[in-house]
Each structure stands twice: as structure tokens, then as C-alpha cells.
Design an enzyme around this catalytic site. Structure first.
Site, short mmCIF file in Angstrom:
data_model
loop_
_atom_site.label_atom_id
_atom_site.label_comp_id
_atom_site.label_asym_id
_atom_site.label_seq_id
_atom_site.Cartn_x
_atom_site.Cartn_y
_atom_site.Cartn_z
N CYS A 59 13.67 15.16 -30.43
CA CYS A 59 13.91 14.03 -31.34
C CYS A 59 13.01 14.17 -32.57
O CYS A 59 11.92 14.73 -32.51
CB CYS A 59 13.63 12.72 -30.63
SG CYS A 59 13.97 11.26 -31.64
N ASP A 61 11.33 11.91 -33.79
CA ASP A 61 10.21 10.98 -33.63
C ASP A 61 8.87 11.69 -33.80
O ASP A 61 8.62 12.73 -33.18
CB ASP A 61 10.32 10.36 -32.23
CG ASP A 61 9.40 9.18 -32.04
OD1 ASP A 61 8.18 9.35 -32.23
OD2 ASP A 61 9.88 8.08 -31.70
N ARG A 63 6.06 11.19 -32.69
CA ARG A 63 5.15 11.19 -31.55
C ARG A 63 5.45 12.28 -30.53
O ARG A 63 4.69 12.43 -29.56
CB ARG A 63 5.21 9.82 -30.85
CG ARG A 63 4.88 8.65 -31.75
CD ARG A 63 5.29 7.33 -31.11
NE ARG A 63 6.73 7.22 -30.97
CZ ARG A 63 7.37 6.16 -30.46
NH1 ARG A 63 6.68 5.12 -30.04
NH2 ARG A 63 8.68 6.13 -30.37
N HIS A 120 12.63 11.31 -24.83
CA HIS A 120 11.32 10.67 -24.77
C HIS A 120 11.45 9.15 -24.63
O HIS A 120 12.51 8.57 -24.90
CB HIS A 120 10.49 11.01 -26.02
CG HIS A 120 11.01 10.37 -27.27
ND1 HIS A 120 10.51 9.19 -27.78
CD2 HIS A 120 11.99 10.74 -28.13
CE1 HIS A 120 11.15 8.88 -28.88
NE2 HIS A 120 12.06 9.80 -29.12
N CYS A 123 12.66 5.66 -27.45
CA CYS A 123 13.36 6.37 -28.53
C CYS A 123 14.09 5.36 -29.42
O CYS A 123 14.95 4.62 -28.96
CB CYS A 123 14.36 7.37 -27.94
SG CYS A 123 15.23 8.30 -29.22
ZN LIG Z 1 13.67 9.51 -30.32
#
Ligand SMILES: [Zn+2]
Length: 244
Positions: A59, A61, A63, A120, A123
Site C-alpha cells: 500500500c 501508506d 507507515r 496492513h 488501511c
Molecule cells: Zn493502506
């Protein structure tokens, strides 16, 4: 407070047009640390080209960087990241298929041996899909928007999981994220090259899920369809606070 005040967008400070100072400081830290230690490896990779054995579909993202989670050095992972770590089905047409292009390159040119779909916790992409299902008038998830169209790839997983669902939205998002990983693996197998190489034992597909909250990694057992913890004892030892 007037209606105008309520609807006024929050005032934002104009951004600097300079290259971000945080990135320059980070680059300098990289030069003094990792680059210094891996200079020979970078040079060798430059001369010989990359030969990663694993592709990760993760992803966007901020993190959940696969290189950080798997402690990977340069040349080890071939990574494509998109909203909600989705693999689309095989669809050869005139659209722009960024993830499919990366997949094709990884499998056919680099001949990776493993593909990991890495989901994850918390999300935002999966959550946006669920919230949009509750309120189809939400912006920016109208069918004409890029995110709205992209995350419709989650729909088959949603249809499989929503029946009889009575958990709160947070729990459902986590369960849907797991199912969506399985759907992406199924979509990968619609690519003829992936299907053929997997059948010949030259390529293996895996599902994994990283918990942002506590750093736990789960992997998918293809026989049971259940995600289970990896290196659980090492993980417990690494936690700075005892679990309860
Ligand atoms: Zn995500």
C-alpha cells in the site's frame, strides 16, 4: 458560528518551493550510514543490474514501507505500491495499467520467484471503500474519481465478507483487508504468465498483513485461508512494553 465559517476550508500556510529540508537531511544521513556501508553493493548492482527474487505489492501508506518491514537492502525487493495494495485482474486494453506493467516486468523480465501481497492494519483505502458503501454520496469517491474506481477492486472481497457481518466498522475493515489480500492473489492468477509459472513451480504467491499498531506480521496459510503470526516469539521479545 455562521454557516460561512462552518464551510470555510481550514487556512493553510503556503508551502516552500525549496526541495524539502527533511529529505536533504535524510539523504545526508543515508550517505553517512547505509550508503557508506553498502557502497560496494550499489556499485555491483549498477554494473550487473538488479536481480530481486521477490516482488511486493504494498500500500502507498507511509507507515508500511516493505523495505523497512523486511529489512531489505538495495536490489532485494521489487516493490509496487498502490492504494490498498490491490492487484487488478488481467485486462489487456488501452487503459494505463501501472500495477500490471510492474507485475509483467517483475515476472517476465526479472523472473522473480515470489510475489507477496502485503496488506496492513488501519488501511485508509479499505476503510474508504467501507465508508463509501455506507454513504455513496461521500466525496471524493464518486465513480468518476480515480480512488473511487480503483478501490472498487475490493468489491468481490466485500461481497464475500459482508453477509452476516455484525462487527463495528473498524473490525470489519480489518477483516475485509484480509479478504482483499486473498482477492488480489486470485486476481494475480488471472494473468497467464503468473498462472503458468505457478503451476510449473517457478513462482510462489503469498499473502501477508502488517499490524501498524504493534508491528505484528501475519502470513496467509493457503490451505486454511487463515492469517497466522510469523516469528511470534521474536515479536513478543521485541515489544518494548509487556503485552496484557
Ligand atoms: Zn493502506
Amino acid at each position: 458560528m455562521t454557516d460561512t465559517q462552518v464551510n470555510a476550508p481550514a487556512r493553510r500556510t503556503p508551502v516552500s518551493t525549496d526541495f524539502p529540508d527533511r529529505l536533504i537531511r535524510g539523504y545526508e544521513a543515508f550517505l553517512g550510514g547505509r550508503f557508506s556501508a553498502e557502497q560496494q553493493r550499489y556499485r555491483a548492482l549498477s554494473e550487473m543490474g538488479q536481480k530481486p527474487r521477490t516482488m511486493v505489492i504494498g500500500c502507498c501508506d507511509s507507515r508500511v514501507s516493505p523495505e523497512v518491514i523486511f529489512d531489505a537492502g538495495p536490489g532485494e525487493l521489487f516493490v509496487v505500491r498502490n492504494v490498498a495494495n490491490l492487484a487488478p485482474p488481467y485486462a489487456p486494453n488501452n487503459d494505463y495499467h501501472g500495477t500490471s506493467a510492474a507485475l509483467e516486468f517483475a515476472v517476465m523480465a526479472l523472473r522473480v520467484e515470489h510475489i507477496v501481497v502485503l496488506g496492513h492494519g488501519q488501511c485508509g483505502g479499505v476503510r474508504a471503500y467501507v465508508e463509501n458503501e455506507h454513504d455513496p454520496y461521500m466525496r471524493p469517491l464518486s465513480p468518476g474519481d480515480f480512488i473511487g474506481k480503483w478501490i472498487r477492486l475490493i468489491q468481490p472481497a466485500h461481497e464475500l465478507t459482508i453477509e452476516g457481518s455484525n462487527e463495528d466498522i473498524g473490525a470489519y475493515v480489518e477483516r475485509l483487508a484480509h479478504e482483499s489480500i486473498k482477492q488480489s492473489l486470485a486476481n494475480l492468477r488471472t494473468f497467464p504468465c503468473v498462472k503458468t509459472l505457478e503451476e510449473r513451480g517457478l513462482l510462489a504467491l503469498h499473502g501477508a498483513y502488517f499490524s501498524v499498531m504493534d508491528g505484528r506480521l501475519l502470513t496467509l496459510d493457503p490451505a486454511t485461508g487463515v492469517f497466522g503470526a510469523v516469528s511470534a516469539d521474536v515479536h513478543v521479545g521485541a515489544l518494548s512494553e509487556p503485552r496484557f
